[in-house]
Design an enzyme around this catalytic site. Structure first.
Site, short mmCIF file in Angstrom:
data_model
loop_
_atom_site.label_atom_id
_atom_site.label_comp_id
_atom_site.label_asym_id
_atom_site.label_seq_id
_atom_site.Cartn_x
_atom_site.Cartn_y
_atom_site.Cartn_z
N ASN A 14 11.80 -0.74 25.77
CA ASN A 14 11.99 -0.72 24.20
C ASN A 14 13.92 0.14 23.82
O ASN A 14 13.80 0.10 23.01
CB ASN A 14 10.24 0.65 23.77
CG ASN A 14 9.87 0.37 23.16
OD1 ASN A 14 9.38 -1.18 23.10
ND2 ASN A 14 8.14 0.43 24.17
N HIS A 106 2.53 4.99 21.57
CA HIS A 106 1.88 4.65 22.88
C HIS A 106 0.62 3.45 23.09
O HIS A 106 1.17 2.87 21.32
CB HIS A 106 0.62 5.65 22.63
CG HIS A 106 -0.72 5.53 23.41
ND1 HIS A 106 -0.25 7.37 24.47
CD2 HIS A 106 -2.27 5.58 23.52
CE1 HIS A 106 -1.39 6.74 25.30
NE2 HIS A 106 -2.78 5.91 24.66
N GLU A 176 4.82 -3.78 20.66
CA GLU A 176 5.90 -2.86 20.41
C GLU A 176 7.33 -3.16 20.13
O GLU A 176 8.09 -2.22 19.12
CB GLU A 176 5.72 -1.25 22.18
CG GLU A 176 4.45 -1.04 22.94
CD GLU A 176 4.72 -0.75 23.86
OE1 GLU A 176 6.03 -0.49 24.82
OE2 GLU A 176 3.11 -0.20 24.79
#
Length: 187
Positions: A14, A106, A176
């Protein structure tokens, strides 16, 4: 201009997506200025080093008071902290110094499958064991508790009963990578 510090404990996928996106698109008005990790062996540190991004490794003993961390954030004029796979609980002093300026992603649809110890494969195993028909991501503000801050954004993906935990993890990770940077840009 948003000046963000990324906090990461793991591989840094990420972090890589965000650093590259915002470097390639200055019109987004976001600049990643620091990567903080609690693990000196975290892959995220290599991602940052390859891109010439300053890093800071925090030790457990220093985490409680955070003088060095707060000084680094202040020196670099950080105005948003983005947790990208950072596994330590954020202490009260940091939440108070950056109210509604710390966000986390999350790998589940909170409030399900959150809390202490619920990260990475542990989340996906719990989702699989419960026979859920969907999972996803939750981006939320950080408070002094694991995964309890106000929800900013959620996205879901359908699951098949035959999905393995690895397949669930891959689908969630795609969510994500496709959404976290957009939410950061929009804040």
């Amino acid at each position: 201009m948003k000046r963000i510090a990324l906090f990461a404990s793991g591989t840094g996928s990420n972090a890589r997506v965000m650093i590259d996106r915002f470097r390639e698109h200055p019109e987004d008005g976001v600049e990643v200025v620091l990567l903080v990790s609690n693990k000196s062996t975290a892959g995220a540190l290599m991602v940052a080093a390859e891109r010439g991004l300053p890093t800071l490794v925090v030790k457990r003993a220093d985490w409680a008071e955070g003088k060095e961390l707060l000084q680094a954030l202040d020196t670099l004029r950080v105005n948003l902290i983005v947790l990208a796979g950072f596994l330590w609980l954020i202490p009260a002093y940091l939440v108070q110094a950056y109210p509604n300026k710390i966000i986390n992603i999350h790998p589940a649809l909170l409030p399900k499958y959150g809390g202490k110890g619920m990260y990475g494969r542990h989340v996906h195993e719990a989702v699989k064991a419960a026979g859920e028909v969907e999972s996803g991501i939750t981006i939320h503000y950080v408070d002094e508790h694991y995964d309890e801050g106000s929800i900013i954004y959620q996205a879901a993906v359908r699951l098949d009963p035959e999905d393995t935990t690895e397949q669930i993890a891959e689908r969630v990770l795609r969510l994500e990578h496709g959404n976290y940077w957009r939410v950061v840009r929009g804040l």
